[in-house]
Structure formats: structure tokens, C-alpha cells
Design a protein around this motif. Structure first.
Motif, PDB file in Angstrom:
ATOM      1  N   SER A 286      40.336  35.333  50.325  1.00 58.15           N
ATOM      2  CA  SER A 286      40.685  34.510  49.161  1.00 58.15           C
ATOM      3  C   SER A 286      39.486  34.287  48.244  1.00 58.15           C
ATOM      4  O   SER A 286      39.119  33.150  47.931  1.00 58.15           O
ATOM      5  CB  SER A 286      41.258  33.160  49.623  1.00 58.15           C
ATOM      6  N   ASP A 287      38.898  35.370  47.805  1.00 60.15           N
ATOM      7  CA  ASP A 287      37.688  35.314  46.982  1.00 60.15           C
ATOM      8  C   ASP A 287      38.026  35.713  45.552  1.00 60.15           C
ATOM      9  O   ASP A 287      38.519  36.815  45.305  1.00 60.15           O
ATOM     10  CB  ASP A 287      36.625  36.260  47.553  1.00 60.15           C
ATOM     11  N   ALA A 288      37.766  34.826  44.601  1.00 61.42           N
ATOM     12  CA  ALA A 288      38.107  35.082  43.202  1.00 61.42           C
ATOM     13  C   ALA A 288      36.881  35.390  42.342  1.00 61.42           C
ATOM     14  O   ALA A 288      36.971  35.397  41.109  1.00 61.42           O
ATOM     15  CB  ALA A 288      38.852  33.879  42.618  1.00 61.42           C
ATOM     16  N   ARG A 289      35.736  35.655  42.980  1.00 65.87           N
ATOM     17  CA  ARG A 289      34.538  35.948  42.196  1.00 65.87           C
ATOM     18  C   ARG A 289      34.715  37.250  41.410  1.00 65.87           C
ATOM     19  O   ARG A 289      35.247  38.221  41.937  1.00 65.87           O
ATOM     20  CB  ARG A 289      33.324  36.079  43.108  1.00 65.87           C
TER      21      ARG A 289
ATOM     22  N   ALA B 239      44.990  42.385  49.962  1.00 65.02           N
ATOM     23  CA  ALA B 239      46.027  41.511  49.404  1.00 65.02           C
ATOM     24  C   ALA B 239      45.384  40.637  48.336  1.00 65.02           C
ATOM     25  O   ALA B 239      44.177  40.440  48.317  1.00 65.02           O
ATOM     26  CB  ALA B 239      46.646  40.642  50.494  1.00 65.02           C
ATOM     27  N   TRP B 240      46.192  40.138  47.439  1.00 63.20           N
ATOM     28  CA  TRP B 240      45.677  39.275  46.374  1.00 63.20           C
ATOM     29  C   TRP B 240      46.760  38.302  45.946  1.00 63.20           C
ATOM     30  O   TRP B 240      47.959  38.550  46.111  1.00 63.20           O
ATOM     31  CB  TRP B 240      45.195  40.102  45.182  1.00 63.20           C
ATOM     32  N   GLN B 241      46.332  37.171  45.420  1.00 61.16           N
ATOM     33  CA  GLN B 241      47.262  36.157  44.957  1.00 61.16           C
ATOM     34  C   GLN B 241      46.644  35.417  43.780  1.00 61.16           C
ATOM     35  O   GLN B 241      45.418  35.335  43.641  1.00 61.16           O
ATOM     36  CB  GLN B 241      47.619  35.157  46.072  1.00 61.16           C
ATOM     37  N   LEU B 242      47.532  34.893  42.927  1.00 61.05           N
ATOM     38  CA  LEU B 242      47.069  34.143  41.758  1.00 61.05           C
ATOM     39  C   LEU B 242      46.713  32.717  42.173  1.00 61.05           C
ATOM     40  O   LEU B 242      47.436  32.085  42.945  1.00 61.05           O
ATOM     41  CB  LEU B 242      48.149  34.112  40.683  1.00 61.05           C
ATOM     42  N   ARG B 243      45.617  32.226  41.648  1.00 61.20           N
ATOM     43  CA  ARG B 243      45.242  30.845  41.885  1.00 61.20           C
ATOM     44  C   ARG B 243      46.007  29.934  40.928  1.00 61.20           C
ATOM     45  O   ARG B 243      46.389  30.366  39.836  1.00 61.20           O
ATOM     46  CB  ARG B 243      43.738  30.660  41.689  1.00 61.20           C
TER      47      ARG B 243
ATOM     48  N   GLY C 280      47.018  27.703  38.015  1.00 64.76           N
ATOM     49  CA  GLY C 280      46.457  27.590  36.679  1.00 64.76           C
ATOM     50  C   GLY C 280      45.960  28.886  36.088  1.00 64.76           C
ATOM     51  O   GLY C 280      45.420  28.895  34.977  1.00 64.76           O
ATOM     52  N   SER C 281      46.151  29.989  36.787  1.00 67.03           N
ATOM     53  CA  SER C 281      45.690  31.270  36.265  1.00 67.03           C
ATOM     54  C   SER C 281      46.479  31.655  35.027  1.00 67.03           C
ATOM     55  O   SER C 281      47.687  31.441  34.934  1.00 67.03           O
ATOM     56  CB  SER C 281      45.848  32.361  37.331  1.00 67.03           C
ATOM     57  N   ARG C 282      45.794  32.272  34.063  1.00 67.51           N
ATOM     58  CA  ARG C 282      46.445  32.710  32.830  1.00 67.51           C
ATOM     59  C   ARG C 282      47.369  33.901  33.059  1.00 67.51           C
ATOM     60  O   ARG C 282      48.135  34.292  32.189  1.00 67.51           O
ATOM     61  CB  ARG C 282      45.382  33.084  31.796  1.00 67.51           C
ATOM     62  N   LEU C 283      47.306  34.490  34.244  1.00 70.99           N
ATOM     63  CA  LEU C 283      48.134  35.654  34.556  1.00 70.99           C
ATOM     64  C   LEU C 283      49.417  35.268  35.282  1.00 70.99           C
ATOM     65  O   LEU C 283      50.098  36.128  35.832  1.00 70.99           O
ATOM     66  CB  LEU C 283      47.345  36.632  35.443  1.00 70.99           C
ATOM     67  N   ALA C 284      49.740  33.978  35.274  1.00 68.07           N
ATOM     68  CA  ALA C 284      50.903  33.512  36.041  1.00 68.07           C
ATOM     69  C   ALA C 284      52.185  34.225  35.621  1.00 68.07           C
ATOM     70  O   ALA C 284      53.045  34.519  36.454  1.00 68.07           O
ATOM     71  CB  ALA C 284      51.065  31.999  35.877  1.00 68.07           C
ATOM     72  N   GLY C 285      52.317  34.541  34.354  1.00 66.15           N
ATOM     73  CA  GLY C 285      53.531  35.194  33.898  1.00 66.15           C
ATOM     74  C   GLY C 285      53.515  36.692  34.125  1.00 66.15           C
ATOM     75  O   GLY C 285      54.484  37.284  34.605  1.00 66.15           O
ATOM     76  N   ALA C 286      52.394  37.341  33.830  1.00 73.27           N
ATOM     77  CA  ALA C 286      52.327  38.802  33.904  1.00 73.27           C
ATOM     78  C   ALA C 286      52.076  39.309  35.318  1.00 73.27           C
ATOM     79  O   ALA C 286      52.476  40.418  35.667  1.00 73.27           O
ATOM     80  CB  ALA C 286      51.224  39.302  32.970  1.00 73.27           C
ATOM     81  N   GLY C 287      51.393  38.515  36.148  1.00 71.91           N
ATOM     82  CA  GLY C 287      51.063  38.976  37.489  1.00 71.91           C
ATOM     83  C   GLY C 287      49.749  39.737  37.500  1.00 71.91           C
ATOM     84  O   GLY C 287      49.215  40.147  36.475  1.00 71.91           O
ATOM     85  N   ALA C 288      49.210  39.948  38.715  1.00 67.10           N
ATOM     86  CA  ALA C 288      47.927  40.623  38.872  1.00 67.10           C
ATOM     87  C   ALA C 288      48.093  42.131  38.813  1.00 67.10           C
ATOM     88  O   ALA C 288      49.115  42.677  39.239  1.00 67.10           O
ATOM     89  CB  ALA C 288      47.280  40.224  40.196  1.00 67.10           C
ATOM     90  N   ASP C 289      47.090  42.791  38.276  1.00 64.89           N
ATOM     91  CA  ASP C 289      47.074  44.249  38.176  1.00 64.89           C
ATOM     92  C   ASP C 289      46.013  44.786  39.131  1.00 64.89           C
ATOM     93  O   ASP C 289      44.806  44.591  38.913  1.00 64.89           O
ATOM     94  CB  ASP C 289      46.756  44.659  36.737  1.00 64.89           C
ATOM     95  N   ALA C 290      46.449  45.459  40.195  1.00 61.46           N
ATOM     96  CA  ALA C 290      45.520  45.953  41.218  1.00 61.46           C
ATOM     97  C   ALA C 290      44.574  47.012  40.687  1.00 61.46           C
ATOM     98  O   ALA C 290      43.508  47.244  41.260  1.00 61.46           O
ATOM     99  CB  ALA C 290      46.300  46.504  42.416  1.00 61.46           C
TER     100      ALA C 290
ATOM    101  N   VAL D 261      42.364  35.519  40.046  1.00 55.79           N
ATOM    102  CA  VAL D 261      42.997  36.321  41.089  1.00 55.79           C
ATOM    103  C   VAL D 261      42.084  36.333  42.313  1.00 55.79           C
ATOM    104  O   VAL D 261      40.930  36.781  42.240  1.00 55.79           O
ATOM    105  CB  VAL D 261      43.263  37.767  40.620  1.00 55.79           C
ATOM    106  N   ALA D 262      42.567  35.818  43.437  1.00 59.13           N
ATOM    107  CA  ALA D 262      41.800  35.777  44.680  1.00 59.13           C
ATOM    108  C   ALA D 262      42.164  36.978  45.546  1.00 59.13           C
ATOM    109  O   ALA D 262      43.341  37.303  45.715  1.00 59.13           O
ATOM    110  CB  ALA D 262      42.068  34.481  45.429  1.00 59.13           C
ATOM    111  N   VAL D 263      41.151  37.622  46.107  1.00 57.83           N
ATOM    112  CA  VAL D 263      41.334  38.860  46.861  1.00 57.83           C
ATOM    113  C   VAL D 263      41.002  38.634  48.333  1.00 57.83           C
ATOM    114  O   VAL D 263      40.040  37.937  48.669  1.00 57.83           O
ATOM    115  CB  VAL D 263      40.432  39.975  46.290  1.00 57.83           C
TER     116      VAL D 263
END
Length: 444
Positions: free
Chosen positions: A30-33, A57-61, A63-73, A149-151
Motif C-alpha cells: 500500500s505504497d503511494a509514493r 495490486a493497486w487501489q485508489l486512496r 480523495g484521489s482525483r482518479l476516483a471516477g476514471a480508475g487507475a491505469d496500470a 494510487v497505492a501499490v
């Protein structure tokens, strides 16, 4: 922007000093650096870098601005940054989603792309091996171009140079390949030093003091530490892992570091030379220095084992530096107290010549301690900053050379001797010595 990549380059070249590379498996949770530095390695032409990623694996933290679009691996992955890195040219026209990544290390074009998280199959493993054509020092960096995005992943890194047409792998960087021979030679020198010291103490049993036994123990642990360093580097060079020699290195390094500062404090107080006891304030210094040395060596283990991937790695380095500075400052006080005590005694006991010789010796000791600590803590760091990656072993040689010169001075000047010339002076020199003490009265 270009400043992001420039900051990474500065961190790689100035902030991090990795002793040597190994085959390592690192667990990221869960590292978002945006930047994680994994390793730094000096390659020769034909070297190889292998990176394996599993359980990615990855997840949005929140308040992330990507909440709507989702993470791009595809905007998360590993790159190699060379020591000759330069900031990228500014991007002018890019789509909105790509604009955020245009200034990221992963997409900058100035770093060599190795592997993206999008290449890792679900629940599987992705492995990439890169051949190095241009010899240089490279850093393995994980770049996350998406804010919030935390990885989580397991990463295995393996870097090595090849010899004899690829038949032999050398897991030490180019600049550290001479280390096994250097440390083996240093260990042999200190073992010979220990034998000579034991012989000197045996010859002068009548005048040997308890401090001389402590000094002998210091030589023993210094020899054992460098022997373990040689074995550690030798096994890493051939297999990529230290086979437990790093543990022995830390253990003997702990005793050596603690004894070194203890010897400096005890000699500085004049224990066994000027008086057979320690005053309360001198005991207090020891009670500060010894626990700090314990803490410093524990922090050193944390730094060495976690490496730059740890989230608190920079903080641990700052803690280590702070403790080391406190220890270095603390050992000066007993020496200054002894110098002042000798000067005060010269006014009352009528033994100006003897006090002058003692005073001269302790002043020299003070200056040598200051020079030794200053050189090994500051000058060597500046030397490393300008030294080519091919000659990083020169830093180790400089440190060991300065340490040996320091040990020679201390052991020669405080060895057990009949009628110690530093503590006995004929009465005929009293008048001249008294004049020198009066002229010297303003120092310290």
C-alpha cells in the motif's frame, strides 16, 4: 515537469550510497509514493539487470482525483536511470490524461523503461532482463505517475556484471569489485597489529593498565569486523547473497564502534594514565555515549537491511547522522576537561615540565580526534560525491587508511612503557616549561 526528473537524479546521485548490490526480494505494501528507489549499481558493458514482479495490486486512496476514471496500470512501472541522466525537454501538447504523466519519470523519455505493472498478469509473475550496452551507474526506480494510487507488490531485483564471456556473474558493482581483497588485507594488518600490541603489553606487564586491555579488545573487534566485511563482499560477488556474513559484520561492528568511542572517552579523561578513577561527570559522558552507540548500530542495521525502498529510510539516515554527531561532540568534553585540569594543576603542584608534556600530549590527542572524525564523516562524503562510480572503492581505502593512522597515533602515544616519556620530565626543564604554560594559558 523536468524538475521531477531532476529531483530524482539528485536523490540518486547525492542522497543514496548503497554499499553493494545483492539479489533482493522487496515487499511493497500500500505504497503511494511517486518514486521508490530500489537499487544502485555500477555496470560494465554487457551487464544484466533482471526485475521480477509478482502479486501486483493497486487501489485508489480516499480523495484521489482518479476516483471516477480508475487507475491505469500502464502509468506505473520500473525504469533504469543512468548517472549521465539529464532532465527531459518540456512537453507542449498532450491529452489531458497524459498530461499528468508527461512529466513523470516513467514517460519522460530520459529513463530506460524496463517493466510496467500492466505487463503483470493477474495473480502471475512478470520478469524482464535488460542488457546494459553503455557502462555507467544505473538506478532501479519504480515510478508511479498517478497521484493517490497505492501499490502492493513483491519485487525481485538481480543485477550483475559478466566475465569470461558471460560464464561468470559478478554481483558487485564495478566500483566495489576490489572490496574483498581490500578488506582481507585490512583484517590481516589489524591482526598483526593486535599481535604486536599483545607482545608490547606482555613485555611491559609492570606498567600495563586496564585501558591497554580495552584497547586490545578494540583491535580484535576491528580485525573481526573487516574480516566479516571481506567474506560478506566475497560471497555477494559470487552468489548475490552474503550467506549470513552481514549478520556477523553488524555484530562485530557494534562492538568495535562502542569500544572505539569508549576508548576515546577513557583516554580523554586520563583514566589509568593520570588517575585510576572516573569522576561523576566523566561517568555521565560514558553513560551517554555507550547507549547512543547501541542506538546508532541498531539504526545502521535498519538502514542496511531495509535499503532505500523503506518509507522511513531517509528519516532513519537523519537519525543516524544526528546520533553520530552527538557522539562525536560528546567525546570532546573529557579531553577538554583533562586539558583544563592539567593547566590548573600546573599552577599549584610545582611540576610545570611534567604537566607541559601531559598537556601537549592531550592537545595532540584532541586535534587528532577532531581531524579523524571530521575526515571520516565530512571529507569522505564530499570525496564520494565527486568520485567516479568506477573508483568507489577509493572511499573505503581512504576511510581505512585514516582509521589505521588514527589507531597508530593512539596506540603509540598511550602504550605501556617504562618511565613513560610523556609522564616524566627531569627537573632541569621546570623553568622553561613554566614559561610555556603561562603563554599557553588562554587556550581551551
Amino acid at each position: 515537469m523536468s524538475t521531477s526528473v531532476a529531483a530524482v537524479a539528485v536523490a540518486v546521485l547525492l542522497l543514496v550510497e548503497v554499499a553493494h548490490a545483492e539479489i533482493k526480494t522487496t515487499h511493497i505494501v500500500s505504497d503511494a509514493r511517486p518514486i521508490i528507489l530500489f537499487e544502485q549499481f555500477g555496470f560494465a558493458s554487457g551487464g544484466k539487470a533482471t526485475i521480477s514482479i509478482s502479486r501486483a495490486a493497486w487501489q485508489l486512496r480516499p480523495g484521489s482525483r482518479l476516483a471516477g476514471a480508475g487507475a491505469d496500470a500502464s502509468l506505473m512501472g520500473f525504469v533504469l536511470i543512468s548517472g549521465a541522466h539529464t532532465p527531459p525537454r518540456p512537453q507542449t501538447t498532450t491529452p489531458t490524461r497524459e498530461a499528468a504523466a508527461a512529466f513523470c519519470v516513467l514517460t519522460s523519455g530520459d529513463a530506460f523503461l524496463v517493466l510496467r505493472l500492466s505487463d503483470v498478469p493477474a495473480g502471475g509473475v512478470a520478469t524482464t532482463t535488460v542488457g546494459i550496452d553503455g557502462p555507467d551507474e544505473y538506478a532501479v526506480v519504480f515510478s508511479n505517475c498517478q497521484d493517490g494510487v497505492a501499490v502492493t507488490m513483491d519485487v525481485r531485483t538481480e543485477m550483475y556484471n559478466v566475465r569470461r564471456g558471460g560464464a561468470i556473474r559478478d554481483y558487485l558493482p564495478v566500483g566495489l569489485q576490489p572490496l574483498p581483497a581490500i578488506y582481507a588485507g585490512v583484517s590481516a594488518v589489524y591482526l598483526a597489529f593486535l599481535v604486536a600490541w599483545a607482545w608490547t603489553c606482555a613485555r611491559q606487564r609492570a606498567t600495563a593498565e586496564r585501558i591497554h586491555a580495552v584497547m586490545g579488545a578494540l583491535l580484535l573487534f576491528k580485525a573481526l569486523k573487516t574480516a566479516c566485511a571481506a567474506e560478506d563482499a566475497w560471497f555477494v560477488q559470487r552468489t548475490g547473497t552474503p550467506h549470513g556474513w552481514d549478520v556477523a559484520f553488524y555484530v562485530f561492528g557494534f562492538f568495535k564502534g562502542t569500544l572505539l568511542f569508549t576508548v576515546i572517552v577513557l583516554i580523554g579523561t586520563g583514566w589509568s594514565f593520570l588517575k585510576p578513577y572516573l569522576q561523576e561527570r566523566e561517568k555521565s559522558v560514558l553513560m551517554v555515549v555507550i547507549p547512543l552507540q547501541v542506538m546508532e548500530n541498531l539504526v545502521l542495521v535498519v538502514i542496511g537491511e531495509t535499503g532505500p525502498t523503506g518509507r522511513g529510510w531517509v528519516v532513519w539516515n537523519q537519525v543516524f547522522l544526528l546520533i553520530d554527531v552527538i557522539c562525536c561532540c560528546a567525546v570532546f568534553f573529557p579531553i577538554i576537561w583533562s586539558i583544563r585540569g592539567l593547566r590548573e594543576a600546573s599552577k599549584t603542584d610545582g611540576k610545570a615540565a611534567r604537566n607541559l608534556e601531559k598537556l601537549t600530549l592531550f592537545k595532540r590527542f584532541y586535534l587528532v580526534v577532531v581531524g579523524y572524525l571530521y575526515f571520516t564523516r565530512i571529507i569522505v562524503s564530499a570525496f564520494l560525491a565527486v568520485l567516479s562510480y568506477k573508483y568507489q572503492w577509493g572511499v573505503n581505502v581512504a576511510i581505512e587508511g585514516a582509521s589505521f593512522a588514527f589507531y597508530l597515533f593512539v596506540f603509540h602515544n598511550f602504550k605501556p612503557v617504562e618511565k613513560n616519556p610523556y609522564l616524566y620530565i627531569g627537573d632541569g626543564e621546570e623553568e622553561a616549561a613554566g614559561g610555556e604554560l603561562e603563554m599557553d594559558d588562554g587556550a581551551f
